[in-house]
Design an enzyme around this catalytic site. Structure first.
Site, mmCIF file in Angstrom:
data_model
loop_
_atom_site.group_PDB
_atom_site.id
_atom_site.type_symbol
_atom_site.label_atom_id
_atom_site.label_comp_id
_atom_site.label_asym_id
_atom_site.label_seq_id
_atom_site.Cartn_x
_atom_site.Cartn_y
_atom_site.Cartn_z
ATOM 1 N N TYR A 89 -0.005 8.432 -2.891
ATOM 2 C CA TYR A 89 0.857 9.555 -3.272
ATOM 3 C C TYR A 89 2.204 9.055 -3.776
ATOM 4 C CZ TYR A 89 -2.828 12.129 -1.024
ATOM 5 O OH TYR A 89 -4.067 12.613 -0.713
ATOM 6 N N GLU A 144 -22.428 -0.106 5.472
ATOM 7 C CA GLU A 144 -22.162 0.887 4.423
ATOM 8 C C GLU A 144 -21.978 0.198 3.069
ATOM 9 O OE1 GLU A 144 -22.311 4.047 4.409
ATOM 10 O OE2 GLU A 144 -22.083 4.761 6.459
ATOM 11 N N SER A 194 -2.665 10.689 3.038
ATOM 12 C CA SER A 194 -1.552 11.625 3.185
ATOM 13 C C SER A 194 -0.685 11.342 4.415
ATOM 14 C CB SER A 194 -2.087 13.052 3.219
ATOM 15 O OG SER A 194 -3.048 13.212 4.249
ATOM 16 N N LYS A 197 -15.219 5.192 4.986
ATOM 17 C CA LYS A 197 -14.245 6.259 5.209
ATOM 18 C C LYS A 197 -14.286 6.630 6.685
ATOM 19 C CE LYS A 197 -12.851 10.910 3.994
ATOM 20 N NZ LYS A 197 -12.972 12.028 3.058
ATOM 21 N N LYS A 216 -15.193 15.673 12.043
ATOM 22 C CA LYS A 216 -16.037 15.023 11.035
ATOM 23 C C LYS A 216 -16.678 13.735 11.564
ATOM 24 C CE LYS A 216 -13.684 17.132 7.047
ATOM 25 N NZ LYS A 216 -13.230 16.947 5.655
ATOM 26 N N ARG A 240 -5.218 18.006 4.548
ATOM 27 C CA ARG A 240 -5.964 19.219 4.909
ATOM 28 C C ARG A 240 -5.039 20.429 4.921
ATOM 29 N NH1 ARG A 240 -9.719 16.522 9.697
ATOM 30 N NH2 ARG A 240 -10.738 15.001 8.329
ATOM 31 N N LYS A 269 -10.794 3.612 3.500
ATOM 32 C CA LYS A 269 -9.855 4.712 3.686
ATOM 33 C C LYS A 269 -9.762 5.060 5.156
ATOM 34 C CE LYS A 269 -9.395 9.541 2.441
ATOM 35 N NZ LYS A 269 -10.038 10.681 1.869
HETATM 36 C C1 PBG Z 1 -12.326 15.272 1.403
HETATM 37 C C2 PBG Z 1 -11.230 14.285 1.358
HETATM 38 C C3 PBG Z 1 -10.277 14.052 2.363
HETATM 39 C C4 PBG Z 1 -9.382 13.143 1.827
HETATM 40 C C5 PBG Z 1 -9.827 12.809 0.552
HETATM 41 N N1 PBG Z 1 -10.987 13.508 0.286
HETATM 42 C C6 PBG Z 1 -10.060 14.672 3.684
HETATM 43 C C7 PBG Z 1 -11.112 14.652 4.690
HETATM 44 O O1 PBG Z 1 -12.080 13.896 4.625
HETATM 45 O O2 PBG Z 1 -10.974 15.454 5.609
HETATM 46 C C8 PBG Z 1 -8.146 12.674 2.544
HETATM 47 C C9 PBG Z 1 -7.049 12.208 1.691
HETATM 48 C C10 PBG Z 1 -5.719 12.110 2.342
HETATM 49 O O3 PBG Z 1 -5.516 12.323 3.557
HETATM 50 O O4 PBG Z 1 -4.789 11.782 1.601
HETATM 51 N N2 PBG Z 1 -13.590 14.868 1.639
#
Ligand code: PBG
Length: 322
Positions: free
Chosen positions: A312, A232, A273, A194, A216, A204, A247
């Protein structure tokens, strides 16, 4: 001319049998945002077609997903600011909206796969996936909280828990906690590679879960890195992950392909998203054909090696495919 590749593209029947990749609704997971209340639907400006919905409406949407043959739903809760704290304590409250939604969904649609996100951010007053102490996300204090959260989700009936927090060692800790609590059947879908991505912006906004300070980057991966994803992968496999996710999706096709070549586990991809927002915005302007670009992007994720795709656009894609 002896070699004419175009012959294998000449008719729909020839193209269909020559197609190397198949995309079906059974490959898709629908992410959904749930909030308290009844009959409530709050649109998300940057994600047209998606809303924060109450449990009754969530069940209606999931019924549609079932009818279309979609594999499952990935739940994300919208949590009131008043119950957020630095340790995300509300994550294990059996009456929190996430666990209420899981129980209601499993009652209404027992065979539909429910996937729960494991990370503190929706419940954290700091908007981080782990516990923040003196400006640092503390790994080893966070892991037991995540394990407890996963157990609470399993108790509520979740079929799959999906740690998206990127703490070190959490897959093994969650596996052990689930097994000890009698949930050895619950799958772990690890958000394995990720990345610290700017493509999470609309998500968010939907959850009001942006980090209140900092970013992050001390736990999510650097978009510059590919070899590190293999590290990982090896760790998550050895700790007992059942699926390994990459992701975001489209900007990271090379990492999906790398995973496909290096693991026998199912590989998941998350079309996040920001990817959805880009397709929607360009489609709404008439600059691209949204439907065609959605299916093409999902096919590309499959071609790269994804077995399951969180998107989505799951309902729209499943409808187009039916
Ligand atoms: C939370 C999480 C996130 C997403 C899925 N789980 C956001 C982040 O890590 O800030 C993102 C999903 C998306 O953007 O569709 N840990």
């Amino acid at each position: 001319m002896i070699q004419r590749p175009r012959r294998n593209r000449s008719t729909p029947a020839v193209r269909a049998l020559a197609a190397e990749t198949h995309l079906g609704p059974e490959h898709l997971v629908l992410p959904a945002f749930v909030q308290p209340g009844v009959g409530v639907s709050t649109p998300i400006a940057s994600m047209p077609g998606h809303a924060r919905v109450s449990v009754d409406l969530l069940i209606e949407t999931c019924q549609r997903a079932v009818d279309l043959g979609i594999a499952g739903v990935a739940l994300f809760p919208v949590v009131d600011d008043e119950v957020k704290d630095s340790r995300g304590t509300h994550a294990v409250d059996p009456e929190n909206i996430n666990l209420v939604a899981v129980r209601a969904l499993k009652r209404a649609l027992p065979d539909f796969m429910v996937i729960c996100d494991v990370a503190l951010d929706p419940y954290s007053s700091d908007g981080h996936d782990g516990v923040l102490i003196d400006g640092r996300i503390v790994n080893d204090e966070t892991v037991p909280l995540l394990a407890a959260m996963a157990v609470a989700q399993a108790e509520a009936g979740a079929d799959v828990v999906a740690p998206s927090d990127m703490m070190d060692g959490r897959i093994g800790a969650i596996r052990a906690a689930l097994d000890t609590a009698g949930h050895s059947d619950v799958l772990i879908s690890s958000y394995c590679a990720k990345y610290a991505s700017a493509f999470y912006g609309p998500f968010r906004e939907a959850l009001d879960s942006s980090p209140r300070g900092g970013d992050k980057k001390t736990y999510q991966m650097d978009p510059a890195n590919r070899r590190e994803a293999l590290r990982e992968l090896r760790l998550d496999e050895s700790e007992g992950a059942d699926w390994v996710m990459v992701k975001p999706g489209l900007p990271y096709l090379d990492v999906i392909s790398l995973f496909r070549d290096h693991t026998s586990l199912p590989v998941a991809a998350y079309q996040v998203s920001g990817e959805y927002a880009m397709l929607k915005a360009a489609g709404a302007n008439g600059w691209i054909d949204y439907d065609a670009c959605l299916l093409e992007s999902l096919t590309s994720l499959r071609r790269a090696g994804a077995d399951v795709i969180f998107t989505y656009g799951a309902l729209e894609a499943a409808e187009l495919l039916s």
